[in-house]
Write a protein that holds these residues in place. Structure first.
Motif, PDB file in Angstrom:
ATOM      1  N   ALA B 281       4.552 -13.353  14.724  1.00 18.43           N
ATOM      2  CA  ALA B 281       5.703 -12.688  15.278  1.00 18.43           C
ATOM      3  C   ALA B 281       6.801 -12.968  14.187  1.00 18.43           C
ATOM      4  CB  ALA B 281       6.199 -13.551  16.368  1.00 18.43           C
ATOM      5  N   ALA B 282       6.785 -14.024  13.368  1.00 17.74           N
ATOM      6  CA  ALA B 282       7.881 -14.098  12.537  1.00 17.74           C
ATOM      7  C   ALA B 282       7.980 -12.728  11.391  1.00 17.74           C
ATOM      8  CB  ALA B 282       8.034 -15.272  11.812  1.00 17.74           C
ATOM      9  N   LEU B 283       6.716 -12.803  11.133  1.00 15.29           N
ATOM     10  CA  LEU B 283       6.261 -11.652   9.927  1.00 15.29           C
ATOM     11  C   LEU B 283       6.823 -10.413  10.458  1.00 15.29           C
ATOM     12  CD1 LEU B 283       2.758 -12.695   8.916  1.00 15.29           C
ATOM     13  CD2 LEU B 283       4.944 -12.571   7.391  1.00 15.29           C
ATOM     14  N   ASN B 284       6.391 -10.154  11.718  1.00 21.12           N
ATOM     15  CA  ASN B 284       7.064  -8.898  12.405  1.00 21.12           C
ATOM     16  C   ASN B 284       8.435  -8.731  12.368  1.00 21.12           C
ATOM     17  OD1 ASN B 284       4.462  -7.463  12.884  1.00 21.12           O
ATOM     18  ND2 ASN B 284       4.178  -8.511  14.689  1.00 21.12           N
ATOM     19  N   VAL B 285       9.163  -9.625  12.521  1.00 19.04           N
ATOM     20  CA  VAL B 285      10.518  -9.660  12.585  1.00 19.04           C
ATOM     21  C   VAL B 285      11.020  -9.349  11.184  1.00 19.04           C
ATOM     22  CG1 VAL B 285      12.699 -11.179  12.744  1.00 19.04           C
ATOM     23  CG2 VAL B 285      11.079 -11.387  14.276  1.00 19.04           C
ATOM     24  N   ILE B 286      10.549 -10.122  10.132  1.00 18.50           N
ATOM     25  CA  ILE B 286      10.874  -9.677   8.783  1.00 18.50           C
ATOM     26  C   ILE B 286      10.501  -8.099   8.491  1.00 18.50           C
ATOM     27  CG2 ILE B 286      10.210 -10.345   6.298  1.00 18.50           C
ATOM     28  CD1 ILE B 286      11.867 -12.426   7.352  1.00 18.50           C
ATOM     29  N   GLY B 287       9.173  -7.838   8.764  1.00 18.52           N
ATOM     30  CA  GLY B 287       9.109  -6.249   8.691  1.00 18.52           C
ATOM     31  C   GLY B 287      10.125  -5.404   9.493  1.00 18.52           C
ATOM     32  N   MET B 288      10.642  -5.865  10.601  1.00 22.28           N
ATOM     33  CA  MET B 288      11.401  -4.849  11.296  1.00 22.28           C
ATOM     34  C   MET B 288      12.812  -4.639  10.453  1.00 22.28           C
ATOM     35  SD  MET B 288      10.352  -3.342  13.802  1.00 22.28           S
ATOM     36  CE  MET B 288      11.752  -2.736  14.394  1.00 22.28           C
ATOM     37  N   LEU B 289      13.236  -6.043   9.916  1.00 20.66           N
ATOM     38  CA  LEU B 289      14.487  -6.040   9.130  1.00 20.66           C
ATOM     39  C   LEU B 289      14.234  -4.879   7.938  1.00 20.66           C
ATOM     40  CD1 LEU B 289      15.454  -9.936   9.084  1.00 20.66           C
ATOM     41  CD2 LEU B 289      16.488  -7.811  10.425  1.00 20.66           C
ATOM     42  N   GLY B 290      13.082  -5.055   7.441  1.00 15.83           N
ATOM     43  CA  GLY B 290      12.637  -4.413   6.310  1.00 15.83           C
ATOM     44  C   GLY B 290      12.858  -2.857   6.603  1.00 15.83           C
ATOM     45  N   ILE B 291      12.350  -2.661   7.915  1.00 17.91           N
ATOM     46  CA  ILE B 291      12.247  -0.921   8.299  1.00 17.91           C
ATOM     47  C   ILE B 291      14.014  -0.505   8.220  1.00 17.91           C
ATOM     48  CG2 ILE B 291      11.947   0.662   9.791  1.00 17.91           C
ATOM     49  CD1 ILE B 291       9.179  -0.426  10.346  1.00 17.91           C
ATOM     50  N   LEU B 292      14.596  -1.408   8.930  1.00 18.14           N
ATOM     51  CA  LEU B 292      16.112  -1.165   9.224  1.00 18.14           C
ATOM     52  C   LEU B 292      16.778  -1.128   7.751  1.00 18.14           C
ATOM     53  CD1 LEU B 292      16.844  -3.506  12.319  1.00 18.14           C
ATOM     54  CD2 LEU B 292      16.698  -0.966  12.157  1.00 18.14           C
ATOM     55  N   ALA B 293      16.368  -2.059   7.078  1.00 16.72           N
ATOM     56  CA  ALA B 293      17.017  -1.870   5.459  1.00 16.72           C
ATOM     57  C   ALA B 293      16.816  -0.649   4.942  1.00 16.72           C
ATOM     58  CB  ALA B 293      16.572  -2.917   4.939  1.00 16.72           C
ATOM     59  N   VAL B 294      15.473  -0.268   4.953  1.00 22.94           N
ATOM     60  CA  VAL B 294      15.155   1.063   4.147  1.00 22.94           C
ATOM     61  C   VAL B 294      15.922   2.245   4.656  1.00 22.94           C
ATOM     62  CG1 VAL B 294      13.115   2.609   4.040  1.00 22.94           C
ATOM     63  CG2 VAL B 294      12.676   0.381   3.679  1.00 22.94           C
ATOM     64  N   PHE B 295      15.980   2.414   6.055  1.00 21.79           N
ATOM     65  CA  PHE B 295      16.819   3.373   6.446  1.00 21.79           C
ATOM     66  C   PHE B 295      18.136   3.200   6.324  1.00 21.79           C
ATOM     67  CE2 PHE B 295      12.811   4.083   8.999  1.00 21.79           C
ATOM     68  CZ  PHE B 295      12.657   5.339   8.521  1.00 21.79           C
ATOM     69  N   TRP B 296      18.876   1.989   6.646  1.00 22.68           N
ATOM     70  CA  TRP B 296      20.267   1.960   6.659  1.00 22.68           C
ATOM     71  C   TRP B 296      20.831   2.154   5.121  1.00 22.68           C
ATOM     72  CZ3 TRP B 296      24.320   1.699   9.929  1.00 22.68           C
ATOM     73  CH2 TRP B 296      25.336   1.137   9.729  1.00 22.68           C
ATOM     74  N   GLY B 297      20.088   1.347   4.316  1.00 30.52           N
ATOM     75  CA  GLY B 297      20.440   1.635   3.020  1.00 30.52           C
ATOM     76  C   GLY B 297      20.312   3.181   2.493  1.00 30.52           C
ATOM     77  N   GLY B 298      19.278   3.696   2.863  1.00 28.58           N
ATOM     78  CA  GLY B 298      19.090   5.136   2.120  1.00 28.58           C
ATOM     79  C   GLY B 298      20.086   5.983   2.721  1.00 28.58           C
ATOM     80  N   ILE B 299      20.609   5.954   4.282  1.00 27.44           N
ATOM     81  CA  ILE B 299      21.425   6.837   4.718  1.00 27.44           C
ATOM     82  C   ILE B 299      22.738   6.607   4.168  1.00 27.44           C
ATOM     83  CG2 ILE B 299      22.468   7.276   6.961  1.00 27.44           C
ATOM     84  CD1 ILE B 299      19.756   6.843   8.138  1.00 27.44           C
ATOM     85  N   PHE B 326       5.805  -8.052   3.897  1.00 27.99           N
ATOM     86  CA  PHE B 326       5.219  -9.414   4.618  1.00 27.99           C
ATOM     87  C   PHE B 326       4.333  -9.212   5.648  1.00 27.99           C
ATOM     88  CE2 PHE B 326       8.126 -12.803   3.191  1.00 27.99           C
ATOM     89  CZ  PHE B 326       8.702 -12.188   2.165  1.00 27.99           C
ATOM     90  N   PRO B 327       4.609  -8.337   6.810  1.00 31.65           N
ATOM     91  CA  PRO B 327       3.754  -8.201   7.911  1.00 31.65           C
ATOM     92  C   PRO B 327       2.240  -7.854   7.440  1.00 31.65           C
ATOM     93  CG  PRO B 327       5.195  -6.688   8.212  1.00 31.65           C
ATOM     94  CD  PRO B 327       5.800  -7.646   6.929  1.00 31.65           C
ATOM     95  N   LEU B 328       2.240  -7.132   6.172  1.00 31.38           N
ATOM     96  CA  LEU B 328       1.075  -6.657   5.765  1.00 31.38           C
ATOM     97  C   LEU B 328       0.074  -7.545   4.990  1.00 31.38           C
ATOM     98  CD1 LEU B 328       2.230  -2.917   4.613  1.00 31.38           C
ATOM     99  CD2 LEU B 328       1.095  -3.513   6.699  1.00 31.38           C
ATOM    100  N   ALA B 329       0.968  -8.410   4.549  1.00 23.90           N
ATOM    101  CA  ALA B 329       0.180  -9.427   3.504  1.00 23.90           C
ATOM    102  C   ALA B 329      -0.545 -10.508   4.300  1.00 23.90           C
ATOM    103  CB  ALA B 329       1.269 -10.281   2.768  1.00 23.90           C
ATOM    104  N   TYR B 330      -0.152 -10.619   5.806  1.00 23.11           N
ATOM    105  CA  TYR B 330      -0.789 -11.645   6.599  1.00 23.11           C
ATOM    106  C   TYR B 330      -2.372 -11.524   6.656  1.00 23.11           C
ATOM    107  CZ  TYR B 330      -0.872 -14.801  10.516  1.00 23.11           C
ATOM    108  OH  TYR B 330      -1.446 -15.974  11.445  1.00 23.11           O
ATOM    109  N   HIS B 331      -2.722 -10.410   7.106  1.00 22.50           N
ATOM    110  CA  HIS B 331      -4.269 -10.469   7.302  1.00 22.50           C
ATOM    111  C   HIS B 331      -5.245  -9.982   6.033  1.00 22.50           C
ATOM    112  CE1 HIS B 331      -3.778 -10.911  11.539  1.00 22.50           C
ATOM    113  NE2 HIS B 331      -2.980 -10.012  11.661  1.00 22.50           N
ATOM    114  N   ASP B 332      -4.394 -10.171   5.147  1.00 23.56           N
ATOM    115  CA  ASP B 332      -4.824  -9.657   3.939  1.00 23.56           C
ATOM    116  C   ASP B 332      -5.890 -10.314   3.288  1.00 23.56           C
ATOM    117  OD1 ASP B 332      -4.787  -7.371   1.738  1.00 23.56           O
ATOM    118  OD2 ASP B 332      -3.503  -8.779   0.852  1.00 23.56           O
TER     119      ASP B 332
END
Lengths: 340, 501
Positions: B281-299, B326-332
Motif C-alpha cells: 500500500a505504501a509503495l502504491n501511494v508513492i507510485g501515485m505521487l509519482g504519476i501526479l508529479a509526472v503530469f503536474w510537472g509536465g503540464i 518504487f511500486p515496480l521494485a517490490y516484486h522484482d
C-alpha cells in the motif's frame, strides 16, 4: 533533596517550559518573542540538568539562552533599521489582519475559518498523540550504545564519555558538523558586507571599562571549558560559545580596534580549526587510517583539536553575529560601484 | 576481505573537496586551478575506486578503526559507486562551465565586482557541497547521513542565494525552510529508530529491523523528510523558484545532483535497509505521487514563459519517474528495477546539468530567458542548442539514451508484474516531455525577427563544451549498459551489499 521536592521541581520546570513556548508563539511582538526565547533556553538548560545531561545543558545555556539572543537581536535591528524592512513588517501585519478580518466579517467565513483552525489543530494533535504513544510503548531494555562507549573508554584517550564519542568514536560526524558551521559563515559573507555603524557615542565609558575587564576573564573561562572537556562536561562547542559571547560584548561596546580588523586574519582563524582537525585526521592516513589517533597520543591530539576548533567556533559564532564580511574583504572595482 | 591500504581510498572523495573548500576560502586568487584540480583529482579517485570495486567487490572502511556499533563505517557498493561517478563527472563539467560563466560575466564590464564576489564565494561553497554529496553516498550510518544532509542543504541554499537578486533570495529562503523541516523530520525519525533498537549502522539495522510501531514511525518520518528534500509532488513547491532563479552553474548543481542525494537515500532505505517494513500500500501511494508529479510537472512546464522555469518544472516531472520505480521494485526478483532507477538517475543527472548549462548560456547572451524572444539563437551558438536538444532526447526517453534504457526497464518490469497501469503514466510522461522540449526547440531554429538582440561576443569554449560532452554521455549511456550492469553486480552478483564488513 528528597524525591517529592524533586518531582515538584520537575513539574514546575515542565509547566514553565510549556507556558513559555505557548507565549513565545502567540505574541505578535518580535522583541518580546525573542526575550521569551532566551528564557525558554535557560529553563531548557535546567531541564537538561535534571535529565543528567550536563554537556547538553551547558551547550543550551551558552547557545540557546546566550548567543541566539544577540543573533535574533541583530536580525531584528536590521529589520527595523531599514525603511523597507519596517514598511514590510507593518504591511505584513496589516495585510494579514486585513485578510482575516475580511474573511471573518461574514458569519459563514468565520465558521469556515474556525473549522479550518480546528481541523489543523486536530491533525497536529493526533500526530503528536500517535508519536507519544509509540514512544511510551518502546521496549526499554535496549541499552543503546552506552555499553560500547564504556567498554572502549580507556582506548579513547579521554575520560569524559561525551568527548570520547564526539572526537574519537564519531569524530567524523564532528568534523562534518564543524564544516557546517564554516559553510554558514561563508554563506553569510557571500550575502552581505557589514558596515560597522559610525560611532554612536552612546556607549558609556563605564560599560567599556567593565567589558575590558570582563572579556579577558571570559576568554579564560572559555579555555578552561575547552580543557575541562577532556574529563568533565565541556568542550569545543561550549568553550567556543563563551568565546563568541566575549566577542559580542566587545562589539556591542564599540571597542575601536574591532572595526580595523582586516579580512585575511579573520579568514585564517576561521579556517584554522577545521584545517587542524582535517589535517590531523589525514596525517594518520599514511598507513591507511583516517582519524585514527595513535594510542598514546590520543588524549593530547584531542585536546589540540578541541583548542583549535574552539577558537574557530568562537570566531564563527561572532562572525554570524556581525552578519557580513569585513569591509575590506574583496575590495575591488565593483565594491565602489555598488556602494555608490 | 579488502586490505586496509586499499580501502582508505574511500575517504578521499570526502576529505579532498573539504580541504579544497577551506583553501579556496583562504586563497582568493581568482584562478581556476585550485577548484579544477580538486574536481579532477576527485574524478581520478572515483575511477580508481571503480577498479577496486571491480577487483575486490564491495568495500568497507571503519573510520578511526572503531568497530560498527560504536564507530562509523563507509560502504562502497555498486549503486554508491555509480552515484559517485555521476557526481564526479558532472562536478568536473560544472567546474569548467562555472569558470567560463564567471569569466564571461566579469569581462562584460557591467558590475564586474559583483561577479567577482559571486565567483569567489562560489568555489568554497561548491567544493563543500561536493564533499557533502560524496559523504552521503558513501556513508553507512543513519546519523552520519543526517550530518551530510545538513552540510548539503546549507551549502545548496547558500549557492542558490548567491545571485543576490531579491527573487533568488526569497526563493532560497523558502528552500532553506523546506530543507530544514526535512532535516528535522529525518532527525526525529532517527530518534525513534535509535530509541527502539539502539544502533545507527545501516548494516546492523538491516539485521534487526522487524515490523513494529516505533520502527515504522521512524521510517515514515525519515521518508517524509527525504521526500520534502527531493521535491516529490506535492512537496515540490520550493523547487521551481529556487532552481530557476539561481546562477546557471548553481541551477545545474541543484537540479542535477542535489535532489538525487535524497532520492537515492529514499530508494536505498526502502529496498535495502528497511525492506522488510515496506507494505504494497505504501509503495502504491508513492507510485501515485509519482504519476501526479509526472503530469503536474509536465503540464506546468508546458505553460511556462521562461526557459529556466520550464527546465525546473521538468525536474519536478522527472522526479515522478523515480517515484514510479518504487511500486515496480517490490516484486522484482531480478533487480532490474534497481538498474532502471540508477540508469534514470544517471541519465537525468547528466542531461539536466547539461540542459541548465545550455539554458544559462542562452541567458548570458540574450540577457533574459523569455522563450518567445529567443528566436534564431541557433545562429549564434549552434553547439549549445545542440547540447540542449541532446539533453531533451534523454528526457523524452528515445534510444539509445540512458533515459530510454531506464524507461524500458521500468516498462518491462510493469508488464512482467501485471501492473500495466503504471506504464500508461510512463509513456504519457515521455510525450509530455517531447512537447515541452520541442516547444523550446522550434523557436530557436526560426529566423530572428528584426535586428539581432544577442550579445555579439563569441561563446567561449568553456561555456560550450561541458554541456555538450555531458549531454552526449547521457545520450550514449544506453550503449554502456553492460558495463554499468557489471559494476552493479561486481563480485558476487548482489546489487547491494550488507553493512557488515
Amino acid at each position: 533533596m528528597n524525591s517529592l521536592s524533586l518531582t515538584l521541581f520537575d513539574c514546575v520546570v515542565l509547566v514553565t517550559l510549556l507556558g513559555l513556548a505557548w507565549q513565545l508563539l502567540a505574541t505578535p511582538d518580535l522583541f518580546k518573542a525573542m526575550v521569551l526565547f532566551m528564557s525558554f533556553g535557560l529553563v531548557m538548560a535546567l531541564a537538561w540538568v535534571r535529565l543528567a545531561a550536563p554537556d547538553v545543558a551547558l551547550a543550551e545555556a551558552a547557545l540557546g539562552a546566550g548567543l541566539t539572543g544577540p543573533l535574533f537581536l541583530s536580525a531584528l535591528h536590521r529589520l527595523r533599521g531599514t525603511r523597507k524592512g519596517e514598511r514590510r513588517q507593518q504591511l505584513d501585519s496589516i495585510e494579514h489582519r486585513g485578510k482575516i478580518e475580511k474573511v471573518t466579517q461574514r458569519t459563514s467565513g468565520r465558521i469556515i475559518y474556525l473549522l479550518l483552525r480546528i481541523l489543523f489543530a486536530g491533525l497536529l494533535l493526533t500526530l503528536l498523540v500517535h508519536l507519544a504513544t509509540i514512544l511510551l510503548h518502546v521496549e526499554y531494555e535496549n541499552p543503546g550504545l552506552g555499553v560500547f562507549v564504556a567498554e572502549q573508554q580507556e582506548e579513547s584517550g579521554v575520560i569524559s564519555p561525551v568527548t570520547a564519542v564526539l572526537l574519537n568514536f564519531r569524530g567524523y560526524d564532528t568534523l562534518l558538523e564543524i564544516m557546517v558551521l564554516f559553510v554558514a559563515v561563508v554563506a553569510v559573507w557571500s550575502l552581505a558586507t557589514v558596515r560597522f555603524s559610525e560611532k554612536s557615542g552612546q556607549v558609556s565609558p563605564i560599560q567599556q571599562g567593565v567589558v575590558r575587564i570582563l572579556a579577558p576573564l571570559m576568554i579564560l573561562v572559555a579555555v578552561s571549558l575547552i580543557w575541562q572537556g577532556t574529563h568533565l562536561a565541556g568542550g569545543a562547542f561550549q568553550g567556543g560559545a563563551v568565546l563568541a559571547a566575549a566577542g559580542v560584548l566587545m562589539m556591542v561596546s564599540e571597542l575601536p580596534w574591532l572595526r580595523l580588523i582586516p579580512s585575511l586574519p579573520v579568514r585564517l582563524m576561521l579556517v584554522f580549526g577545521p584545517l587542524v582537525f582535517l589535517g590531523l585526521g589525514v596525517s594518520c592516513l599514511a598507513d591507511g587510517r583516517f582519524l585514527e589517533y595513535p594510542g598514546e597520543l590520543a588524549g593530547f591530539l584531542i585536546l589540540l583539536i578541541e583548542l583549535a576548533c574552539g577558537l574557530s567556533i568562537g570566531l564563527t559564532l561572532a562572525c554570524l553575529f556581525v552578519g557580513g564580511r569585513p569591509v575590506d574583504d574583496l575590495v575591488d572595482r565593483g565594491q565602489l560601484e555598488e556602494g555608490s | 576481505m579488502p586490505t586496509v591500504s586499499a580501502s582508505f581510498w574511500m575517504v578521499l572523495p570526502v576529505v579532498l573537496p573539504l580541504a579544497g573548500g577551506l583553501l579556496c576560502f583562504l586563497w582568493r586568487q581568482r584562478s581556476l586551478w585550485l577548484p579544477l584540480a580538486f574536481a579532477l583529482v576527485n574524478l581520478i579517485v572515483v575511477i580508481r575506486l571503480t577498479r577496486l570495486l571491480l577487483i575486490q567487490g564491495p568495500l568497507h572502511y571503519q573510520i578511526g578503526g572503531w568497530e560498527t556499533p560504536l564507530g562509523i563505517v563507509l560502504v562502497l557498493d555498486g549503486p554508491a559507486l555509480l552515484m559517485l561517478l555521476l557526481t564526479a563527472l558532472c562536478g568536473a563539467g560544472v567546474t569548467c562551465y562555472a569558470r567560463g560563466y564567471f569569466a564571461y560575466r566579469i569581462s562584460a564590464q557591467k558590475q564586474p565586482g559583483r561577479h567577482e564576489r559571486q565567483e569567489r564565494f562560489f568555489w568554497p561553497l561548491w567544493l563543500m557541497l561536493l564533499a557533502a554529496l560524496n559523504g552521503l553516498f558513501l556513508s553507512g550510518d543513519i546519523f552520519n547521513i543526517y550530518v551530510t544532509l545538513e552540510l548539503l542543504s546549507i551549502s545548496a541554499v547558500a549557492l542558490a542565494a548567491l545571485s543576490g537578486k531579491p527573487v533568488a533570495q526569497l526563493a532560497s529562503f523558502r528552500y532553506l525552510l523546506a530543507s530544514l523541516l526535512g532535516s528535522l523530520s529525518y532527525l526525529l525519525g532517527i530518534f525513534f529508530i535509535y530509541r527502539s533498537h539502539g544502533v545507527l549502522d545501516l548494516g546492523l539495522l538491516r539485521a534487526v529491523v522487524e515490523p513494529g510501531s516505533s520502527m515504522t514511525a521512524g521510517l515514515v518520518l525519515m521518508s517524509c523528510g527525504l521526500l520534502l528534500k527531493s521535491a516529490a509532488f506535492p512537496l515540490h513547491f520550493w523547487l521551481p523558484p529556487a532552481h530557476a532563479n539561481a546562477l546557471a552553474p548553481v541551477s545545474a548543481i541543484l537540479s542535477g545532483l542535489v535532489i538525487k542525494g535524497s532520492l537515492y537515500l529514499l530508494f536505498r532505505f526502502w529496498f535495502d535497509t528497511f525492506a522488510s517494513l515496506i507494505s504494497p500500500a505504501a509503495l502504491n501511494v508513492i507510485g501515485m505521487l509519482g504519476i501526479l508529479a509526472v503530469f503536474w510537472g509536465g503540464i506546468l512546464a508546458l505553460l511556462q514563459q521562461r526557459l529556466k522555469l520550464l527546465v525546473a518544472y521538468s525536474t519536478v516531472s522527472q522526479v515522478g519517474y523515480f517515484l514510479i520505480a518504487f511500486p515496480l521494485a517490490y516484486h522484482d526478483a531480478t533487480l532490474s528495477v534497481w538498474t532502471a532507477f540508477l540508469f534514470m538517475i544517471l541519465a537525468h543527472g547528466c542531461a539536466k546539468v547539461a540542459m541548465f548549462m545550455a539554458a544559462g548560456t542562452m541567458y548570458l547572451h540574450s540577457g533574459h530567458d523569455r522563450m518567445r524572444d529567443l528566436h534564431g539563437i541557433r545562429l549564434v551558438m549552434p553547439l549549445t542548442v545542440f547540447a540542449y536538444g541532446m539533453a531533451g532526447v534523454n528526457l523524452m526517453g528515445l534510444p539509445p539514451s540512458g533515459g530510454f534504457v531506464g524507461k524500458w526497464l521500468l516498462l518491462t518490469g510493469a508488464f512482467d508484474d501485471g501492473q500495466w497501469w503504471w506504464s500508461v503514466a510512463i509513456m504519457a510522461g515521455g510525450l509530455l516531455a517531447a512537447a515541452y522540449v520541442f516547444r523550446v526547440m522550434s523557436p530557436l531554429f526560426q529566423a530572428p525577427v528584426g535586428a539581432s538582440i544577442f550579445d555579439g561576443r563569441p561563446t567561449p569554449a568553456l561555456l560550450e563544451w561541458p554541456p555538450l560532452v555531458l549531454s552526449l554521455i547521457a545520450l550514449l549511456l544506453g550503449l554502456f549498459a553492460p558495463g554499468i550492469m557489471a559494476l552493479l553486480t561486481a563480485n558476487g552478483g548482489a546489487v547491494i551489499s550488507g553493512g557488515l564488513p
